[in-house]
Motif scaffolding. Structure first.
Motif, PDB file in Angstrom:
ATOM      1  N   PHE A 211      -4.385  -2.518 -13.945  1.00 39.02           N
ATOM      2  CA  PHE A 211      -3.946  -2.078 -12.624  1.00 39.02           C
ATOM      3  C   PHE A 211      -3.818  -0.558 -12.566  1.00 39.02           C
ATOM      4  N   VAL A 212      -4.236   0.012 -11.442  1.00 37.59           N
ATOM      5  CA  VAL A 212      -4.088   1.449 -11.212  1.00 37.59           C
ATOM      6  C   VAL A 212      -3.120   1.692 -10.058  1.00 37.59           C
ATOM      7  N   ALA A 213      -3.417   1.118  -8.896  1.00 38.75           N
ATOM      8  CA  ALA A 213      -2.591   1.336  -7.714  1.00 38.75           C
ATOM      9  C   ALA A 213      -2.965   0.313  -6.647  1.00 38.75           C
ATOM     10  N   ALA A 214      -2.083   0.154  -5.671  1.00 39.79           N
ATOM     11  CA  ALA A 214      -2.357  -0.732  -4.546  1.00 39.79           C
ATOM     12  C   ALA A 214      -1.666  -0.190  -3.306  1.00 39.79           C
ATOM     13  N   ILE A 215      -2.186  -0.589  -2.137  1.00 41.45           N
ATOM     14  CA  ILE A 215      -1.632  -0.107  -0.883  1.00 41.45           C
ATOM     15  C   ILE A 215      -1.654  -1.227   0.148  1.00 41.45           C
ATOM     16  N   ASP A 216      -0.554  -1.369   0.853  1.00 37.06           N
ATOM     17  CA  ASP A 216      -0.494  -2.327   1.953  1.00 37.06           C
ATOM     18  C   ASP A 216      -1.333  -1.779   3.105  1.00 37.06           C
ATOM     19  N   TRP A 217      -2.265  -2.592   3.591  1.00 33.37           N
ATOM     20  CA  TRP A 217      -3.237  -2.077   4.566  1.00 33.37           C
ATOM     21  C   TRP A 217      -2.576  -1.704   5.885  1.00 33.37           C
ATOM     22  N   ARG A 218      -1.607  -2.494   6.314  1.00 31.44           N
ATOM     23  CA  ARG A 218      -1.013  -2.243   7.644  1.00 31.44           C
ATOM     24  C   ARG A 218       0.086  -1.192   7.566  1.00 31.44           C
ATOM     25  N   GLU A 219       0.969  -1.306   6.575  1.00 28.49           N
ATOM     26  CA  GLU A 219       2.134  -0.437   6.514  1.00 28.49           C
ATOM     27  C   GLU A 219       1.903   0.833   5.704  1.00 28.49           C
ATOM     28  N   GLY A 220       0.961   0.810   4.790  1.00 29.52           N
ATOM     29  CA  GLY A 220       0.713   1.983   3.960  1.00 29.52           C
ATOM     30  C   GLY A 220       1.620   2.105   2.754  1.00 29.52           C
ATOM     31  N   ASN A 221       2.467   1.105   2.508  1.00 29.12           N
ATOM     32  CA  ASN A 221       3.294   1.147   1.296  1.00 29.12           C
ATOM     33  C   ASN A 221       2.416   1.112   0.070  1.00 29.12           C
ATOM     34  N   THR A 222       2.847   1.821  -0.964  1.00 26.38           N
ATOM     35  CA  THR A 222       2.023   1.935  -2.160  1.00 26.38           C
ATOM     36  C   THR A 222       2.756   1.466  -3.410  1.00 26.38           C
TER      37      THR A 222
ATOM     38  N   ARG B 175      -5.571   4.865   2.514  1.00 30.63           N
ATOM     39  CA  ARG B 175      -6.520   4.069   3.289  1.00 30.63           C
ATOM     40  C   ARG B 175      -6.663   4.672   4.665  1.00 30.63           C
ATOM     41  N   ASP B 176      -7.821   4.440   5.251  1.00 33.59           N
ATOM     42  CA  ASP B 176      -8.090   4.866   6.621  1.00 33.59           C
ATOM     43  C   ASP B 176      -8.460   3.597   7.385  1.00 33.59           C
ATOM     44  N   VAL B 177      -7.503   3.085   8.125  1.00 32.32           N
ATOM     45  CA  VAL B 177      -7.710   1.815   8.810  1.00 32.32           C
ATOM     46  C   VAL B 177      -8.840   1.914   9.833  1.00 32.32           C
ATOM     47  N   SER B 178      -8.961   3.064  10.469  1.00 34.57           N
ATOM     48  CA  SER B 178      -9.996   3.228  11.500  1.00 34.57           C
ATOM     49  C   SER B 178     -11.400   3.189  10.903  1.00 34.57           C
ATOM     50  N   ARG B 179     -11.511   3.561   9.650  1.00 37.71           N
ATOM     51  CA  ARG B 179     -12.812   3.559   8.970  1.00 37.71           C
ATOM     52  C   ARG B 179     -12.986   2.348   8.073  1.00 37.71           C
ATOM     53  N   ASN B 180     -11.970   1.486   7.995  1.00 33.31           N
ATOM     54  CA  ASN B 180     -12.003   0.340   7.078  1.00 33.31           C
ATOM     55  C   ASN B 180     -12.336   0.790   5.660  1.00 33.31           C
ATOM     56  N   ALA B 181     -11.646   1.813   5.196  1.00 31.37           N
ATOM     57  CA  ALA B 181     -11.942   2.375   3.887  1.00 31.37           C
ATOM     58  C   ALA B 181     -10.664   2.653   3.121  1.00 31.37           C
ATOM     59  N   GLY B 182     -10.716   2.386   1.838  1.00 31.63           N
ATOM     60  CA  GLY B 182      -9.639   2.757   0.937  1.00 31.63           C
ATOM     61  C   GLY B 182     -10.132   3.839  -0.001  1.00 31.63           C
ATOM     62  N   TYR B 183      -9.186   4.586  -0.561  1.00 37.04           N
ATOM     63  CA  TYR B 183      -9.559   5.716  -1.404  1.00 37.04           C
ATOM     64  C   TYR B 183      -8.651   5.781  -2.633  1.00 37.04           C
ATOM     65  N   LEU B 184      -9.203   6.345  -3.685  1.00 40.39           N
ATOM     66  CA  LEU B 184      -8.406   6.647  -4.861  1.00 40.39           C
ATOM     67  C   LEU B 184      -8.740   8.081  -5.273  1.00 40.39           C
ATOM     68  N   GLN B 185      -7.796   8.976  -5.047  1.00 40.93           N
ATOM     69  CA  GLN B 185      -7.954  10.365  -5.458  1.00 40.93           C
ATOM     70  C   GLN B 185      -7.450  10.506  -6.888  1.00 40.93           C
ATOM     71  N   MET B 186      -8.294  11.008  -7.762  1.00 39.52           N
ATOM     72  CA  MET B 186      -7.949  11.135  -9.170  1.00 39.52           C
ATOM     73  C   MET B 186      -8.066  12.601  -9.573  1.00 39.52           C
ATOM     74  N   ASN B 187      -6.965  13.163 -10.020  1.00 39.97           N
ATOM     75  CA  ASN B 187      -6.924  14.576 -10.398  1.00 39.97           C
ATOM     76  C   ASN B 187      -6.690  14.733 -11.896  1.00 39.97           C
ATOM     77  N   ASN B 188      -7.071  15.896 -12.404  1.00 41.54           N
ATOM     78  CA  ASN B 188      -6.865  16.223 -13.812  1.00 41.54           C
ATOM     79  C   ASN B 188      -7.344  15.077 -14.708  1.00 41.54           C
ATOM     80  N   LEU B 189      -8.576  14.683 -14.501  1.00 40.05           N
ATOM     81  CA  LEU B 189      -9.112  13.541 -15.233  1.00 40.05           C
ATOM     82  C   LEU B 189      -9.220  13.828 -16.729  1.00 40.05           C
ATOM     83  N   GLN B 190      -8.959  12.787 -17.502  1.00 44.14           N
ATOM     84  CA  GLN B 190      -8.968  12.858 -18.956  1.00 44.14           C
ATOM     85  C   GLN B 190      -9.968  11.845 -19.521  1.00 44.14           C
ATOM     86  N   PRO B 191     -10.402  12.035 -20.752  1.00 37.35           N
ATOM     87  CA  PRO B 191     -11.372  11.088 -21.330  1.00 37.35           C
ATOM     88  C   PRO B 191     -10.899   9.640 -21.284  1.00 37.35           C
TER      89      PRO B 191
END
Length: 124
Positions: free
Chosen positions: A46-57, A71-87
């Motif tokens: 598991f990495v992360a999850a988000i409630d589609w309607r409420e946005g709780n994470t 998530r962007d409900v208008s675009r029907n898209a979810g996203y995962l922003q990953m920073n400072n990536l490691q091996p």
């Protein structure tokens, strides 16, 4: 619901990536989107999850500082922003569907409708 990931690639240590998950089909009010990953030779985690309607994470504690789910409900898209990536972030990243996020565990057994995955490789 059908899910399709995109946005993976090869990056250097310390760089960032944003993964996308396209959501299609019937989206129920209780739908939540999760991100998991599978490192070489390991089980899907598991990495992360988000409630589609409420946005709780919900996040895996060790990743919440560097990773952000949205998530962007208008675009029907979810996203995962990953920073400072490691091996150790190298692996195949999947999005999966669950319902009633407040009742879901971090086990992949609570998620389904998996996408095909997108490869993330972090090179040192």
């Amino acid at each position: 619901v059908r899910l399709a990931e995109s946005g993976g690639g090869l990056v250097q240590v310390g760089e960032s990536l944003r993964l996308s998950c396209a959501v299609s089909g019937r989206i129920l009010r209780s739908f939540a989107l999760g991100w998991f990953r599978r490192a070489p030779g390991k089980e899907r985690e598991f990495v992360a999850a988000i409630d589609w309607r409420e946005g709780n994470t919900d996040y895996e504690d060790s990743l919440k500082v560097r990773f952000t789910i949205a998530r962007d409900v208008s675009r029907n898209a979810g996203y995962l922003q990953m920073n400072n990536l490691q091996p150790e972030d190298t692996g195949i990243y999947y999005c999966g569907a669950t319902y009633y996020l407040e009742s879901a565990s971090h086990s992949e057994r609570d998620f389904g409708s998996w996408g095909q995955g997108t490869q993330v490789t972090v090179s040192s």
